[in-house]
Design an enzyme around this catalytic site. Structure first.
Site, PDB file in Angstrom:
ATOM      1  N   CYS A  46     -10.551   0.118   7.507  1.00 46.83           N
ATOM      2  CA  CYS A  46     -10.002   1.382   7.995  1.00 46.83           C
ATOM      3  C   CYS A  46     -10.647   2.600   7.334  1.00 46.83           C
ATOM      4  O   CYS A  46     -10.836   3.633   7.980  1.00 46.83           O
ATOM      5  CB  CYS A  46      -8.493   1.414   7.765  1.00 46.83           C
ATOM      6  SG  CYS A  46      -7.997   0.988   6.098  1.00 46.83           S
TER       7      CYS A  46
ATOM      8  N   GLU B 175       0.858  -1.199   0.000  1.00 44.26           N
ATOM      9  CA  GLU B 175       0.000   0.000   0.000  1.00 44.26           C
ATOM     10  C   GLU B 175       0.890   1.243   0.000  1.00 44.26           C
ATOM     11  O   GLU B 175       0.732   2.147   0.835  1.00 44.26           O
ATOM     12  CB  GLU B 175      -0.906  -0.010   1.221  1.00 44.26           C
ATOM     13  CG  GLU B 175      -1.657  -1.328   1.390  1.00 44.26           C
ATOM     14  CD  GLU B 175      -2.579  -1.373   2.606  1.00 44.26           C
ATOM     15  OE1 GLU B 175      -3.760  -1.680   2.424  1.00 44.26           O
ATOM     16  OE2 GLU B 175      -2.114  -1.111   3.721  1.00 44.26           O
TER      17      GLU B 175
HETATM   18  O1  FUB Z   1      -2.873  -0.727   9.318  1.00 42.55           O
HETATM   19  C1  FUB Z   1      -4.020   0.032   9.613  1.00 42.55           C
HETATM   20  C2  FUB Z   1      -4.644   0.509   8.344  1.00 42.55           C
HETATM   21  O2  FUB Z   1      -5.034  -0.622   7.558  1.00 42.55           O
HETATM   22  C3  FUB Z   1      -3.717   1.263   7.428  1.00 42.55           C
HETATM   23  O3  FUB Z   1      -3.617   2.607   7.717  1.00 42.55           O
HETATM   24  C4  FUB Z   1      -4.315   1.001   6.103  1.00 42.55           C
HETATM   25  O4  FUB Z   1      -3.453   1.291   5.049  1.00 42.55           O
HETATM   26  C5  FUB Z   1      -4.675  -0.450   6.192  1.00 42.55           C
HETATM   27  O5  FUB Z   1      -3.585  -1.249   5.910  1.00 42.55           O
HETATM   28 ZN    ZN Z   2      -8.019   2.916   4.837  1.00 47.39          ZN
END
Ligand code: FUB
Ligand code: ZN
Length: 662
Positions: free
Chosen positions: A424, A328
């Site tokens: 999230c 990501e």
């Molecule tokens: O790891 C917590 C949240 O989940 C991150 O900020 C997002 O990118 C997702 O991976």
């Molecule tokens: Zn998110």
């Protein structure tokens, strides 16, 4: 650096019909819908955000996890290690909504939730349902992935919002107890853990808590976690080794990617945007905030470097960030593929807040430009207009067939799912949208900045004296902005009005007299001496064909359209299939449209052409080049945020520019 004065959330009453719609959606749809999800009620389909069988998609289980941790139920934890944060963000969304209108039933719901958190919190303040239920022996021992401090950060943000909305300190007390637990375990002293969380968030929350309370210990703790990061790049791996040595049952022991965690070198030396996008911008926001209040110029300068790298080389035109699904993450300068991108909704929200933080220490409308770009585009594209479907990643080019059949595009959804295994983004949107007024103004010791053209009213104080700034706008063919300032004193107020890059021929009239709009760092200044003043700004709203830097390979020869704060896109619904065969050839006109689904929007209509596939292509994959045949075609563009709300189909932001078909 200007001496920082403590900035609290400005009291802004938003009356803007565009944003009121979102506020209603959050209150009436998102908060109840998300509450059902967190309680595993209703028949909600949870999709995995990408093709990965390990993603937990059976249920949310968030409330159950807290009940089990509180000893009210038996069972095991379910979901991600950071599942708790979904509830904290939900509370923050509820609180930000309560700050706008009272709702006793919602207060009662939050209060009940606080009862549950109180019951779940350990005596020493520790609160992380996964570790409490299933792995207490690993408390603070797998920080690369545990998200224990990340979750406390979200707890703090929820507590601040609830205090601001209701005056209640109940949640703040829980947060403070959790912070005391962190202080007891982390630090330089012998026997303490000298390291940080894999996912930054606590740091920025501590800055916000300092803003609320004025207590510098929170700022110092934020500075500690920023400073310790990357000092010992092996810190996370060493923790795993130690767990083995101590014979603790700890599960997998992956090779730690320190760049992904922004932990390969001290934060002050990190001058490009690398690794996981959300983590990076959360960290950089904390650097900007902590640096600002501690008057640590080096820290602010390092944050700015990261910001410059993002907005000059690593950001999509929609304000989205993160070019790859792997980790990501950011990749490298100018690598901005439109169909493989990540552009996570949370990352755009992070960039919004990071930009807002930098605006506190430096008056420069470029920060406000990014606040606006993210808000009106890459953030609100993250939810459907029904408030019940969400994007995790926000593509700039979609072909439903590719999303279905190319495994490398499994994260590029062509339609918004209801919920995700990793949830999230939806509650992050829910907490951000009711708080949009907070970005409209920046109050500084010596000036007030009007950043966003949103109908709203700021009620504030300067040196103990009340003042009010009201702004209202008309955005038809021409733009017209009316600003009224009222004060209870004749003390001078310096008001900086941002002149956005999409404004042409601005004309400024102050108390009936035309004045020359001199612009400094993107703001034009009006000095308000009298107790009231009326300011009128008229301008032409430009329709821009934007081009990308020549090194952005994905956008070469293409343009994207922008009117006002909105970036536009084409959808199959309006333009037919094979959007990549279209080119823009002529004039672009705005058209006001009332659409059953999209609402009242301004579309753009343009002259274009379609590259026709001649018959000799039937059984041929390659041929010797000849000039393609084209036919004229009218093109229709809708605001990017509104795509994917009608039928399933292709979508494209960047379009070939006329001479592409030669
Ligand atoms: O790891 C917590 C949240 O989940 C991150 O900020 C997002 O990118 C997702 O991976
Ligand atoms: Zn998110």
């Amino acid at each position: 650096m200007i001496k920082p004065s403590l900035q609290q959330n400005p009291k802004v009453t938003v009356s803007d019909s565009f944003w009121l719609k979102y506020r209603q959606l959050v209150k009436e749809e998102m908060i109840p819908f998300q509450w059902n999800v967190l309680n595993d009620r209703g028949n909600i389909t949870i999709e995995s955000e990408r093709d990965d069988a390990t993603i937990p998609t059976e249920k949310s289980h968030v409330i159950e996890n807290f009940k089990i941790a509180a000893g009210l139920k038996a069972g095991h934890h379910y979901g991600w290690l950071f599942q708790d944060s979904d509830l904290y963000k939900w509370i923050e969304a509820a609180a930000n909504t309560l700050a706008l209108e009272t709702d006793e039933a919602l207060v009662a719901q939050v209060e009940e939730t606080i009862d549950l958190l109180e019951a779940a919190q350990a005596d020493d303040g520790y609160l992380s349902t996964y570790y409490q239920i299933d792995a207490l022996q690993l408390k603070f021992r797998r920080l690369f992935e545990s998200h224990e401090l990340y979750c406390i950060g979200h707890l703090i943000e929820a507590a601040i919002a609830y205090k601001e909305a209701t005056g209640s300190e109940r949640l703040l007390q829980i947060a403070d107890k959790a912070i005391a637990c962190v202080e007891a375990h982390f630090g330089k002293a012998e026997g303490k853990i000298d390291g940080s969380d894999g996912h930054q968030e606590l740091e920025l929350a501590l800055v916000r808590l300092y803003e609320l309370t004025g207590n510098r210990k929170y700022l110092d703790l934020s500075a500690y976690f920023l400073d310790v990061r990357g000092q010992k790049p092996d810190f996370f791996a060493d923790q795993l080794e130690e767990n083995d040595r101590l014979g603790l049952q700890q599960g997998s022991k992956p090779v730690i990617n320190t760049v992904y965690h922004q932990a390969d070198k001290p934060v002050i030396e990190q001058d490009t945007a690398r690794g996981h996008a959300v983590r990076l911008v959360y960290m950089a926001q904390a650097m900007a905030g902590t640096g600002h209040y501690q008057e640590n110029e080096k820290l602010v300068a390092a944050a700015k470097k990261i910001w410059e790298n993002i907005v000059q080389k690593r950001m999509y035109v929609t304000g989205g960030i993160g070019s790859t699904v792997r980790g990501e993450a950011f990749t490298y300068d100018y690598d901005l593929p439109n169909d493989l991108m990540y552009c996570e909704t949370c990352a755009a929200i992070g960039l919004l807040n990071f930009s807002n933080e930098l605006l506190k220490s430096e008056t420069d409308s470029r920060y406000a430009d990014i606040i606006e770009r993210t808000l009106y585009n890459g953030i609100i594209s993250g939810m459907a207009l029904d408030g019940k479907h969400f994007f995790y990643v926000n593509p700039l080019e979609v072909d439903p067939q590719a999303s279905a059949l190319n495994p490398d595009k499994s994260h590029v959804k062509a339609a918004r799912p209801s919920w995700f295994g990793c949830a999230c983004c939806p509650p992050n949107l829910a907490r951000t949208l009711p708080a949009v007024g907070r970005y409209a103004f920046t109050q500084k010791a010596d000036e007030v900045l009007l950043n966003l053209f949103i109908d709203c009213e700021l009620a504030a104080e300067k040196d103990g004296k009340a003042y009010m700034i009201r702004q209202s706008h008309t955005f038809s063919e021409q733009g017209r902005t009316l600003i009224t300032v009222e004060k209870t004193t004749s003390a001078v107020l310096r008001l900086g009005i941002r002149i956005p890059y999409w404004v042409e021929n601005p004309m400024l009239v102050v108390d009936g007299e035309e004045v020359v709009a001199e612009i400094s760092n993107g703001y034009t200044y009006v000095t308000v001496k009298s107790e009231s003043m009326a300011i009128e700004l008229s301008y032409t709203i430009a329709i821009n064909e934007l081009e990308a830097h020549p090194l952005v390979k994905a956008d070469k020869g293409k343009v994207s359209l922008q009117r006002g704060p909105f970036i536009y896109c084409m959808e199959e619904q309006d333009n037919g299939k094979q959007l990549h065969l279209l080119a823009l050839t002529g004039a672009i006109r705005p058209r006001f449209r009332s659409d059953k689904i999209l609402g009242d929007i301004v579309c753009l209509e343009a002259e274009g052409e379609l590259h026709v596939m001649e018959d000799d292509w039937q059984d041929t994959l390659y041929r010797v080049h000849k000039k393609p045949q084209t036919v004229p075609q009218k093109l229709t563009f809708i605001p990017y945020y509104s795509w994917g709300n009608r039928s399933l189909g292709e979508m494209q932001v960047w379009i070939d520019k006329e001479d592409a078909h030669v």
